[in-house]
Write a protein that holds these residues in place. Structure first.
Motif, PDB file in Angstrom:
ATOM      1  N   LYS B 441       0.833  -1.201   0.000  1.00 51.46           N
ATOM      2  CA  LYS B 441       0.000   0.000   0.000  1.00 51.46           C
ATOM      3  C   LYS B 441       0.871   1.256   0.000  1.00 51.46           C
ATOM      4  O   LYS B 441       0.594   2.215  -0.708  1.00 51.46           O
ATOM      5  CB  LYS B 441      -0.907  -0.039   1.246  1.00 51.46           C
ATOM      6  CG  LYS B 441      -1.853   1.107   1.416  1.00 51.46           C
ATOM      7  CD  LYS B 441      -2.667   1.437   0.192  1.00 51.46           C
ATOM      8  CE  LYS B 441      -3.623   0.329  -0.203  1.00 51.46           C
ATOM      9  NZ  LYS B 441      -4.318   0.664  -1.482  1.00 51.46           N
ATOM     10  N   MET B 442       1.972   1.202   0.794  1.00 52.75           N
ATOM     11  CA  MET B 442       2.828   2.379   0.897  1.00 52.75           C
ATOM     12  C   MET B 442       3.584   2.650  -0.389  1.00 52.75           C
ATOM     13  O   MET B 442       3.776   3.793  -0.774  1.00 52.75           O
ATOM     14  CB  MET B 442       3.855   2.183   2.016  1.00 52.75           C
ATOM     15  CG  MET B 442       3.288   2.201   3.401  1.00 52.75           C
ATOM     16  SD  MET B 442       4.635   1.898   4.544  1.00 52.75           S
ATOM     17  CE  MET B 442       3.813   2.099   6.091  1.00 52.75           C
ATOM     18  N   THR B 443       4.076   1.588  -1.022  1.00 54.26           N
ATOM     19  CA  THR B 443       4.984   1.775  -2.154  1.00 54.26           C
ATOM     20  C   THR B 443       4.352   1.398  -3.481  1.00 54.26           C
ATOM     21  O   THR B 443       4.888   1.734  -4.532  1.00 54.26           O
ATOM     22  CB  THR B 443       6.236   0.912  -1.980  1.00 54.26           C
ATOM     23  OG1 THR B 443       5.831  -0.459  -1.995  1.00 54.26           O
ATOM     24  CG2 THR B 443       6.925   1.212  -0.663  1.00 54.26           C
ATOM     25  N   GLY B 444       3.270   0.650  -3.453  1.00 55.18           N
ATOM     26  CA  GLY B 444       2.673   0.205  -4.698  1.00 55.18           C
ATOM     27  C   GLY B 444       3.349  -1.016  -5.304  1.00 55.18           C
ATOM     28  O   GLY B 444       3.025  -1.407  -6.423  1.00 55.18           O
ATOM     29  N   ARG B 445       4.303  -1.601  -4.582  1.00 59.45           N
ATOM     30  CA  ARG B 445       5.034  -2.746  -5.137  1.00 59.45           C
ATOM     31  C   ARG B 445       4.952  -3.935  -4.203  1.00 59.45           C
ATOM     32  O   ARG B 445       4.938  -3.788  -2.981  1.00 59.45           O
ATOM     33  CB  ARG B 445       6.521  -2.389  -5.298  1.00 59.45           C
ATOM     34  CG  ARG B 445       6.777  -1.193  -6.180  1.00 59.45           C
ATOM     35  CD  ARG B 445       6.409  -1.477  -7.606  1.00 59.45           C
ATOM     36  NE  ARG B 445       6.743  -0.347  -8.452  1.00 59.45           N
ATOM     37  CZ  ARG B 445       7.285  -0.481  -9.674  1.00 59.45           C
ATOM     38  NH1 ARG B 445       7.525  -1.668 -10.168  1.00 59.45           N
ATOM     39  NH2 ARG B 445       7.542   0.596 -10.375  1.00 59.45           N
ATOM     40  N   MET B 446       4.962  -5.140  -4.797  1.00 59.03           N
ATOM     41  CA  MET B 446       5.018  -6.365  -4.013  1.00 59.03           C
ATOM     42  C   MET B 446       6.470  -6.756  -3.795  1.00 59.03           C
ATOM     43  O   MET B 446       7.295  -6.629  -4.694  1.00 59.03           O
ATOM     44  CB  MET B 446       4.294  -7.506  -4.729  1.00 59.03           C
ATOM     45  CG  MET B 446       2.792  -7.346  -4.818  1.00 59.03           C
ATOM     46  SD  MET B 446       1.998  -7.141  -3.218  1.00 59.03           S
ATOM     47  CE  MET B 446       2.231  -8.773  -2.506  1.00 59.03           C
ATOM     48  N   TYR B 447       6.754  -7.249  -2.599  1.00 58.35           N
ATOM     49  CA  TYR B 447       8.095  -7.755  -2.305  1.00 58.35           C
ATOM     50  C   TYR B 447       8.140  -9.239  -2.635  1.00 58.35           C
ATOM     51  O   TYR B 447       7.102  -9.865  -2.901  1.00 58.35           O
ATOM     52  CB  TYR B 447       8.442  -7.509  -0.841  1.00 58.35           C
ATOM     53  CG  TYR B 447       7.330  -7.898   0.080  1.00 58.35           C
ATOM     54  CD1 TYR B 447       7.162  -9.226   0.465  1.00 58.35           C
ATOM     55  CD2 TYR B 447       6.395  -6.961   0.525  1.00 58.35           C
ATOM     56  CE1 TYR B 447       6.116  -9.607   1.268  1.00 58.35           C
ATOM     57  CE2 TYR B 447       5.342  -7.343   1.321  1.00 58.35           C
ATOM     58  CZ  TYR B 447       5.207  -8.668   1.693  1.00 58.35           C
ATOM     59  OH  TYR B 447       4.160  -9.045   2.472  1.00 58.35           O
ATOM     60  N   SER B 448       9.352  -9.802  -2.576  1.00 62.50           N
ATOM     61  CA  SER B 448       9.524 -11.214  -2.913  1.00 62.50           C
ATOM     62  C   SER B 448       8.843 -12.096  -1.876  1.00 62.50           C
ATOM     63  O   SER B 448       9.101 -11.989  -0.678  1.00 62.50           O
ATOM     64  CB  SER B 448      11.013 -11.545  -2.971  1.00 62.50           C
ATOM     65  OG  SER B 448      11.192 -12.920  -2.747  1.00 62.50           O
TER      66      SER B 448
END
Lengths: 276, 593
Positions: B441-448
């Motif tokens: 939500k904060m960055t718009g990206r999924m982590y591994s």
């Protein structure tokens, strides 16, 4: 400036309610802040009642009385300032803010004079203490009677206090019997820290008052929208007054005083004769 | 309080504007990949340096806190690395005695005042509370920014104090260590505590005012996400406790500067008074540290078990209960410090009492998991870790709250292990759960997915192996804060140190894969976990003003229905929970009113 309602509020009612709640919450923390000091004071007041009465007897209750009237009057004027703001009376607002500032400043001036007198009497515990000439004289006399005493007294504050209390017209206690001077140091620690914290809050309050006066004078004020700021500022000001209403009995009225003594003390403080 | 009628300049009362109850489209439509690349959101709408320094956007301030607390976490971790390394040998491996004192004091002060207290209120509280209640920002955005800078300013004093020679009193600053016998920088540390405390108070005021006054239409108290309830309870403690610590620090400073004896028995004072006043703040402060973590766990558990929380009201009120009763137990830190016998008994009883609301939470979480459709993504592993470790930490707290056993265990490594099970096993894991949960939500990206799960497991294993031996060695009698110990304790200390290194690796891992996710992670979309909160109804990262229009809420916060789906969406389309849900969700009790 983007209008009286800030960007993140839906309407004025929401904004005003938030501002008020914010100030009340802040006052809650202030109550706890002073509450901690009052709590510590109470502990030692219960443990050493007579010593605290002796310490209180050495304070200048004359200035404190006048200061109490000044603060109560300033509470009235700041309430009138809210009224003026509410009624869009700009001149009245300016006048009442100015009156409040003057009363507050007078309070601080007298408080400074009181600290000055305390310092002259050598009623300063701890590392900044010094032996006053009067107390030194008294000590020399005592030493002439009792040569086992050391050449210089162990603690300057204790001698100063003994001298001050022995010349009190109201307090009749004797050191060693009715009070222990070293415990009175604790009382004076509380006296300086608590009134000092109160003075600090007064200074902040005066800063706010001046700021609101500048905003009013520059025409920045839209009364209907901004009276809530005057109101919250007055909440703070009343709170600072309330603290004083507690400090007065706890510190000044703990020991014996009379009205005549208070009158004399005040006259002496502002240089209208009297005194020894 | 909110009823005063606004007046126009002429004095005539004006009707307050009516709130807009028109239903909004929830959730917002998912942006297409092309839109997503060019979309303006809170991170890129103003990328100038001043745009960050003077931002009043609660989301940006949250990120600033994230950077700050992460740096101090590293500093605190380095300090404890020195301590643990020193404890490998019975006579101290690397540090001189005074260096050892300074190292554990640095660990304690930094971790408590600069990491644990600000971490969740500062980062997640700032970021999520307005989003979760449907507000555009905190009630006092400028105050919010000020509280960050006040915190940073206070942190500078801590840093300065470390650079000019450190502090050796332990984080508790007990006199006479901190007054008569201290030759280290007590005053700078005291200033640091005072100023960061001020920041904590301002954050608390802001969050309470926000929750009271900024909730969107339909967001009743019974529909608040439990994280918001937890933040509310936390803020109450911050408001009531912190000023008392501040005045205690002032009195300590007065004693040290002016040579009077508030806490010096020789001059009529009493050191026990300091301990009373210190723990009046510092015991509730451990609830400042753990309550927001408990709040995070509610959100994560419900999402990854696809179920409504079990007993919404009980969980919400238990937060408040902890905040209230937590203020009445401070005396259990002074069972052996000369406190009155009957007073100690009362404190022992109240300490048992404060375990009840914590237990209510743990039971409710377990019941929430029961029958749920559970998936073990990284936030969920952290959350499960939290429940297990916090339970162990809580139960060992009862040993210490019981006067008889406390005489044996007081000031031993048993206390250290207990405290770290709640604060690291509890709060640190909750923090990681929250960070991983809301990172998309904060960055718009999924982590591994793989690396995050691995990191969670490494942390879990490292943590358990670090502190389990400390329970044993503490029970055997090894006192805390001692640099030396008898030879027979060495095995446990070596185990503990080795596992501490494993933990260190675990904490370092997110730095890499989370950073990598910013560049290589796949786009998260509005709602990667299919969670129900309002914050998931807007694009990731959110717009600068959160919502295009003030949303309206019709449902409780955890209306999970079909696996991988949203019952709330179905409800919007006129279906009820019963039509579209599986067996699991039917067992959930509908929350809210």
């Amino acid at each position: 400036m983007v209008g009286p309602v800030a960007h993140h509020f839906n309407n004025m009612a929401q904004q005003q309610a938030s501002v008020r709640l914010g100030m009340w919450l802040f006052l809650v923390t202030e109550v706890l802040f002073f509450g901690g000091a009052f709590c510590a004071y109470t502990v030692y007041r219960i443990w050493f009642p007579k010593d605290f009465e002796a310490g209180s007897a050495a304070l200048n209750v004359g200035i404190a009385s006048v200061n109490t009237f000044l603060l109560l009057a300033s509470s009235l004027t700041i309430t009138l300032a809210i009224r003026s703001c509410y009624e869009s009376d700009r001149k009245g607002l300016m006048r009442n803010l100015l009156l409040t500032t003057v009363l507050g400043t007078l309070f601080l001036g007298l408080k400074a004079r009181e600290y000055h007198i305390d310092y002259q009497e050598g009623l300063v515990p701890g590392v900044f203490g010094y032996l006053t000439p009067h107390a030194k004289e008294a000590y020399e006399k005592e030493r002439a009677v009792n040569p086992t005493l050391p050449e210089t007294p162990e603690n300057a504050f204790n001698e100063n206090l003994k001298y001050a209390l022995s010349h009190s017209k109201v307090y009749k206690g004797k050191p060693g019997e009715d009070y222990e001077p070293y415990r009175v140091q604790l009382f004076f620690m509380f006296y300086y820290s608590m009134t000092g914290l109160h003075v600090l809050h007064m200074v902040v309050g005066l800063g706010l008052l001046v700021w609101q006066m500048v905003l009013t004078a520059t025409g920045f004020f839209d009364y209907s929208a901004r009276y809530v700021y005057i109101e919250t500022m007055s909440l703070y000001w009343h709170f600072v007054d309330m603290v004083w209403m507690f400090l007065l009995p706890l510190l000044y009225l703990a020991g014996p005083h009379t009205a005549t003594q208070a009158m004399e003390q005040f006259q002496m403080a502002i240089g209208l004769g009297g005194g020894h | 309080m909110a009823t005063a009628t606004p007046h126009s300049p002429t004095g005539a009362p004006v009707d307050p504007p009516k709130l807009d109850y028109t239903p909004q489209a929830i959730p917002l439509p998912e942006p297409t990949p092309a839109e997503d690349r060019t979309r303006k959101h809170y991170l890129n709408h103003d990328t100038s340096l001043l745009g960050w320094i003077f931002t009043v956007d609660h989301k940006r301030i949250g990120l600033m806190y994230l950077v700050g607390v992460s740096l101090f976490f590293v500093a605190g971790a380095i300090a404890v690395g020195l301590v643990r390394t020193n404890l490998i040998t019975p006579t101290g491996a690397i540090l001189e005695l005074d260096q050892y004192n300074k190292a554990f004091t640095a660990h304690g002060t930094i971790m408590l005042f600069l990491f644990l207290i600000p971490v969740i209120p500062g980062v997640l509280g700032n970021y999520l509370v307005p989003l979760m209640i449907g507000a555009k920002d905190m009630a006092f955005p400028k105050l919010n920014l000020a509280s960050f800078y006040v915190w940073a300013f206070g942190a500078l004093f801590f840093m300065y104090q470390l650079l000019v020679g450190g502090l050796d009193t332990g984080w508790t600053l007990y006199p006479p260590y901190s007054t008569k016998y201290s030759h280290t920088n007590v005053l700078y540390a005291g200033l640091g505590i005072f100023i960061t405390g001020f920041s904590s108070i301002l954050t608390g005021i802001n969050i309470i005012a926000t929750i009271h006054k900024m909730r969107c239409p339909g967001m009743t108290w019974g529909r608040l996400p439990l994280f918001v309830w937890a933040m509310y309870a936390t803020s109450v403690i911050q408001l009531l406790g912190t000023p008392v610590l501040a005045v205690t620090v002032v009195m300590t400073a007065v004693e040290k500067l002016f040579g009077v004896g508030i806490f010096d028995p020789k001059l009529g004072g009493d050191p026990l008074l300091f301990q009373h006043m210190f723990w009046f703040y510092s015991h509730p402060a451990v609830y400042i540290m753990i309550l927001p973590g408990m709040g995070v766990i509610n959100e994560v558990l419900t999402c990854f078990s696809r179920k409504n929380i079990f007993g919404y009201a009980a969980v919400a009120w238990s937060s408040v209960g902890i905040a209230v009763v937590g203020f009445l137990v401070w005396g259990h830190h002074m069972f052996l410090a000369g406190q009155g016998y009957y007073l100690a008994m009362v404190f022992a009883f109240l300490t048992m009492l404060v375990a009840v609301p914590s237990a209510i939470k743990v039971f409710n979480w377990t019941a929430t998991l029961y029958g749920g459709v559970i998936s073990y993504q990284a936030p969920m592993i952290f959350a499960i870790g939290f429940i297990v470790l916090f339970t162990i930490g809580g139960l060992t707290g009862l040993f210490l709250g019981t006067m008889g056993t406390d005489i044996h265990l007081h000031d031993t490594y048993f206390v250290i292990a207990h405290f770290h099970y709640t604060m690291v096993g509890g709060m640190m894991f909750a923090w990681q759960a929250g960070l991983h949960f809301w990172w998309p939500k904060m960055t718009g990206r999924m982590y591994s997915d793989f690396w995050s799960r691995l990191a969670a497991i490494v942390m879990l294993v490292g943590f358990a192996l670090t502190f389990l031996p400390q329970f044993v060695v503490g029970y055997m009698g090894m006192p805390r804060r001692y640099p030396n110990y008898p030879d027979e304790y060495q095995l446990y200390n070596v185990m503990s140190t080795a596992a501490a290194y494993i933990q260190g690796i675990g904490y370092a891992m997110p730095v890499f894969y989370l950073t990598a996710s910013l560049f290589f992670g796949k786009r998260a979309g509005n709602n990667p976990y299919k969670a129900t909160g309002l914050e998931w109804m807007v694009p990731s990262p959110p717009d600068a003003h959160n919502f295009p229009a003030t949303p309206t809420v019709y449902f409780g916060p955890y209306e999970y229905g079909v696996p991988d789906g949203l019952s709330i969406v179905d409800k919007m389309n006129g279906h009820t929970n019963g039509v579209h849900t599986n067996g699991a969700a039917k067992q959930g009790v509908t929350s809210g009113s």
